[in-house]
Design an enzyme around this catalytic site. Structure first.
Site, PDB file in Angstrom:
ATOM      1  N   ARG A  12       0.806  -1.228   0.000  1.00  0.00           N
ATOM      2  CA  ARG A  12       0.000   0.000   0.000  1.00  0.00           C
ATOM      3  C   ARG A  12       0.836   1.272   0.000  1.00  0.00           C
ATOM      4  NH1 ARG A  12      -3.059   1.376   3.542  1.00  0.00           N
ATOM      5  NH2 ARG A  12      -4.649   2.272   2.190  1.00  0.00           N
TER       6      ARG A  12
ATOM      7  N   TYR B 270      -6.151  -5.254   1.908  1.00  0.00           N
ATOM      8  CA  TYR B 270      -5.227  -4.915   0.828  1.00  0.00           C
ATOM      9  C   TYR B 270      -3.776  -5.016   1.306  1.00  0.00           C
ATOM     10  CZ  TYR B 270      -9.736  -3.399  -0.832  1.00  0.00           C
ATOM     11  OH  TYR B 270     -11.067  -3.387  -1.160  1.00  0.00           O
TER      12      TYR B 270
ATOM     13  N   CYS C 157      15.067  -4.278  -4.017  1.00  0.00           N
ATOM     14  CA  CYS C 157      15.885  -3.418  -4.874  1.00  0.00           C
ATOM     15  C   CYS C 157      15.003  -2.510  -5.714  1.00  0.00           C
ATOM     16  CB  CYS C 157      16.799  -4.277  -5.734  1.00  0.00           C
ATOM     17  SG  CYS C 157      17.868  -5.273  -4.700  1.00  0.00           S
TER      18      CYS C 157
END
Ligand SMILES: *Cc1c(COP(=O)(O)O)cnc(C)c1O
Length: 421
Positions: free
Chosen positions: A313, A374, A345
């Protein structure tokens, strides 16, 4: 309202110390509270008492089977957006008669599954989808109960990426096209128009845009009824916001229910709701462990063992999560400012910039609050990181309800082509 609080200096989920869960399940780990899930389902059900209402929990917010089964036992139905979610809902014991199928891109196979099990409603989002559903239903000798999802052209939602009810969004049919599509449905075999559907976005804190969209939709229902369509349902979607910060104050379910009662009064409609976040959001946290402090010239990075692949999120919506140390800071613990980042990364692998919080040591755990919706559902195995375990707490009990895959599980679906063997 949720059941995560400090007891004896440790952050607990109900009766269980989050350190204990981290020790047994490893970190990062999602932890869900049964009491919070039940409470939220009950608060919504109580708010709508006396209204003819189906609460179809939005499976996409958190589709863990144990979460679904908990909500099924509270009488919730399910709003699903894929055949997989439909099967999850069925597996968790949610009856087909309480399943609503939403989404802009249903495949014919998914339509057939819904028709075969006899779901409550298909929320159709385009003329082309309507024709396809008619073909599939006719082939199977079934009739599909349909609500057309209309786009009321109302802006709402906490972030542009979660607003779905503006004219330029891909969702729903354009407002002006709806009457003709209902006319078309009269002639389409295998299709029965039963209602109208609207869902304008997510994390909506104020009722005004919802009321505007719902009133517009009700006026359409009346117009369609006058044109001879026997509509008995209205689906008002999900979208009610939750507090992510302590000073957020989204509209409470009681006000939302009262507004809906006013808007739908006297029409004899079954009201369908598709709440996701408001049920699951504050019922879960993600716990992570501090790996390193990394001082830079102008800031200190707190490097943790969770990455954006585990909780997307912040990277996806610039979302804020309150972050609490699992060990309650002793009185007088210094506050400091961290950039809290993961090991992935990618520069977007940042959970918070310049976050002021009590100093935490390497090895300490921190909890990302309000991660129940979520969170785990959006996670991936990017960087070949195994999916995070999920744990359900009920009082003093806890259980791992999704285990972390082993390395062998992660590569199980891959095969070498014969020229590389
Ligand atoms: C995502 C979604 C929901 C749930 O939204 P929340 O904001 O989690 O309540 C409901 N209905 C549809 C069609 C959705 O796409």
């Amino acid at each position: 309202m949720h059941h995560f609080e400090y007891k004896s200096g440790r952050l607990h989920c109900e009766g269980v110390d989050l350190n204990l869960i981290a020790d047994t399940a490893g970190t990062p780990v999602y932890v869900y509270s049964t009491a919070t899930l039940r409470r939220h389902a009950r608060v919504i059900a109580a708010a709508f008492e006396g209204q003819n209402c189906l609460i179809a929990y939005s499976v996409k917010a958190n589709g863990n089977l144990a979460v679904l089964k908990t909500l099924a036992s509270e009488g919730c139905g399910a709003d699903v957006v894929s055949g997989g979610e439909m099967r999850r809902a069925m597996t968790a014991g949610i009856p087909a008669s309480k399943i609503v199928f939403s989404g802009v891109g249903k495949t014919r196979g998914e339509m057939a599954l819904g028709l075969e099990i006899g779901i409550h409603q298909f929320n159709v989002e385009s003329a082309a989808e309507l024709e396809a559903l008619s073909e599939v239903a006719t082939f199977l000798g079934k009739t599909a109960p349909v609500a057309l999802r209309v786009n009321p052209d109302v802006a709402a939602g906490g972030h542009p990426n979660i607003s779905t009810g503006k004219a330029g969004d891909k969702f729903g049919v354009p407002w002006a096209d709806a009457p003709a599509l209902y006319e078309r449905m009269k002639d389409l075999p295998g299709i029965k128009a039963v209602g109208v559907d609207v869902h304008i976005g997510s994390q909506i804190g104020e009722l005004a845009p919802m009321r505007a969209a719902f009133e517009k939709t009700i006026s359409l229902v009346k117009q369609l009824r006058e044109a001879g369509h026997d509509l008995t349902r209205i689906d008002l979607g999900g979208g009610l916001g939750i507090p992510y910060k302590s000073d957020d104050s989204p509209a409470p379910p009681s006000d939302y229910a009262e507004m809906i009662r006013e808007v739908t009064e006297g029409l004899g409609l079954e009201v369908i709701l598709e709440p996701g976040r408001v049920i699951a959001g504050n019922a879960g946290v993600m716990v992570s462990e501090v790996l390193y402090h990394k001082p830079a010239p102008d800031r200190t990075f707190l490097i943790i063992d969770a990455g954006m692949n585990d909780l997307m999120r912040p990277a996806l919506y610039q979302a804020h999560h309150d972050i609490l140390p699992v060990n309650e800071p002793a009185a007088g613990t210094a506050e400091t400012r961290y950039d809290i980042v993961g090991p992935i990364c990618e520069s977007t692998d940042k959970f918070a910039a310049e976050r002021t919080m009590p100093e935490v040591a390497v090895g300490d755990r921190i909890a990302f609050m309000s991660s129940g919706a979520y969170g785990a559902v959006l996670s991936s195995q990017y960087n070949a990181r195994p999916l995070v375990s999920e744990v359900l707490v009920d009082g003093d009990n806890y259980a791992i309800v999704r285990r972390r895959p082993r390395f062998e599980d992660m590569i199980e679906l891959e095969q070498m082509p014969d020229w590389l063997i």
